[in-house]
Design an enzyme around this catalytic site. Structure first.
Site, PDB file in Angstrom:
ATOM      1  CE  LYS A 168      -8.107  -3.912   3.584  1.00 40.20           C
ATOM      2  NZ  LYS A 168      -7.492  -2.964   2.675  1.00 40.20           N
ATOM      3  CD1 TRP A 202      -2.049  -2.123   2.093  1.00 39.29           C
ATOM      4  CD2 TRP A 202      -2.881  -1.463   0.132  1.00 39.29           C
ATOM      5  NE1 TRP A 202      -3.020  -3.015   1.717  1.00 39.29           N
ATOM      6  CE2 TRP A 202      -3.540  -2.638   0.530  1.00 39.29           C
ATOM      7  CE3 TRP A 202      -3.222  -0.861  -1.086  1.00 39.29           C
ATOM      8  CZ2 TRP A 202      -4.544  -3.237  -0.256  1.00 39.29           C
ATOM      9  CZ3 TRP A 202      -4.221  -1.447  -1.865  1.00 39.29           C
ATOM     10  CH2 TRP A 202      -4.861  -2.610  -1.443  1.00 39.29           C
ATOM     11  CG  ASP A 229      -3.490   3.678   4.265  1.00 40.20           C
ATOM     12  OD1 ASP A 229      -4.563   3.411   4.835  1.00 40.20           O
ATOM     13  OD2 ASP A 229      -3.115   3.106   3.217  1.00 40.20           O
TER      14      ASP A 229
END
Ligand SMILES: *Cc1c(COP(=O)(O)O)cnc(C)c1O
Length: 361
Positions: A196, A103, A172
């Protein structure tokens, strides 16, 4: 009773049963309107109340100071990969990133559209098994960006790197939002795809210190600028109302069980159960993450062979433990044990891991 299994998928992921039940109960008639939350106008009084309750829940659970704004956005965390540099870039200043996995790598790629990117630390040299230590950002950077938890590799920051006062730290937190107590004041911006650890797919949470939203060039597309949704309280256009509604229900449940301090305790207990099995298996289970960088949310490990891993995934499914296959980039196994995964699910998994080891040693 409807049949339910323990869902260890990384995202979309397991949701609190209590929230699912509540949504089911109210699906046809939202707050005595006689219509569903799926049908209601986002300009109605009832929706507006719900929308603000969802914001209040985030503020309360994360103890967010008043000078931070809480936004419900669309486009996923992946959209923030470019929206962050778009909104925070400063002419002539570089942007500094830490690369701790897939990511981060994607975030770095998008930031390069907006100027010079410096990668100040990376764990790519060892298959992203660790979080770099002694990270230091310069005083002269537009912002500093980290990925709080690395879903693919199973690593997580254990302490937050510091930046100087004029440099906002951006994180993030898609896969570790609210997994433990943090001090929001340590960050300038926090963003997370909801699917998530917060709720269903379809909405992105953004927490931004208000003054930071003033940097974006005025003359740019309306929805590129965070400011647009700050001014309109995330109602500039039609919001993903069902996803926001469901996040609200999931947070109601989190509040009921004692909020983030309570879930942190459970999360630590859950993670320890699995890491203990790994550490006591004499190498049968090989943890991917280094012990000092282990994630509370995604426990990653490999076995001796692909065949054995495939067998474990299949046998797990027979015991109602699903989604244990690791990400294609590292293979192996991964158990995602987000806030909504009950302790009993992890206990069952730990038991299964011990038995599987005994049968195959
Ligand atoms: C899943 C994930 C993303 C991608 O989120 P989308 O909402 O699908 O764009 C980004 N960052 C992290 C840390 C993730 O776990």
């Amino acid at each position: 009773m409807t049949k339910r299994v323990y869902n260890f998928y990384p995202g979309p992921a397991t949701l609190p049963l209590q929230a699912l039940e509540k949504a089911k109960e109210e699906l046809l008639n939202f707050r005595d309107t006689g219509i569903s939350i799926l049908e209601i106008s986002h300009r109605s009084k009832e929706y507006d109340e719900l929308h603000n309750e969802a914001i209040d829940n985030v503020r309360e659970l994360m103890n967010i100071p008043e000078d931070y704004k809480i936004l419900w956005l669309q486009g996923g965390a992946s959209t923030q990969f470019w929206q962050v540099p778009f909104n925070l870039q400063v002419e002539g200043k570089p942007m500094e990133y830490v690369n701790t996995g897939g990511w981060s790598t994607k975030a770095i790629k998008e930031a390069k559209h907006y100027g010079e990117v410096k990668v100040v630390a990376s764990s790519e040299d060892d298959l992203f098994r660790y979080i770099p230590k002694g990270i230091s950002f310069s005083d002269d950077t537009a912002f500093a960006h980290i990925t709080g938890n690395n879903t693919l590799y199973g690593t997580e920051f254990q302490t937050w790197p510091k930046t100087s006062d004029n440099v906002p730290l951006v994180c993030d937190m898609s896969s570790n939002l609210m997994d433990q107590v943090i001090d929001v004041k340590d960050f300038g911006v926090i963003y997370a795809g909801a699917q998530k650890n917060l709720g269903p797919a379809g909405v992105t949470l953004l927490i931004v210190r208000e003054d930071l939203a003033d940097r974006a060039p005025e003359d740019s597309p309306t929805l590129f600028k965070w400011k647009t949704e700050i001014v309109k309280n995330s109602l500039f256009h039609t919001p993903p109302s069902f996803a926001i509604y469901f996040c609200k229900l999931a947070m109601d449940y989190l509040k009921e069980i004692g909020g983030v301090p309570a879930i942190e305790k459970i999360n630590r207990e859950k993670a320890k159960l699995l890491y203990d099995v790994i550490d006591r298996s004499n190498g049968f289970y090989r943890g991917h993450a280094r012990p000092d960088s282990r994630s509370l949310m995604n426990v990653t490990f490999t076995l001796e062979s692909d065949e054995l891993e495939a067998k474990m995934v299949a046998e797990g499914a027979k015991r109602d433990l699903i989604g244990l296959k690791g990400h294609r980039s590292i293979g192996g196994m991964r158990a995602s044990i987000y806030n909504a995964m009950p302790l009993e699910g992890v206990e069952k998994l730990a038991e299964f891991m011990k038995e599987f080891h005994e049968e195959h040693q």
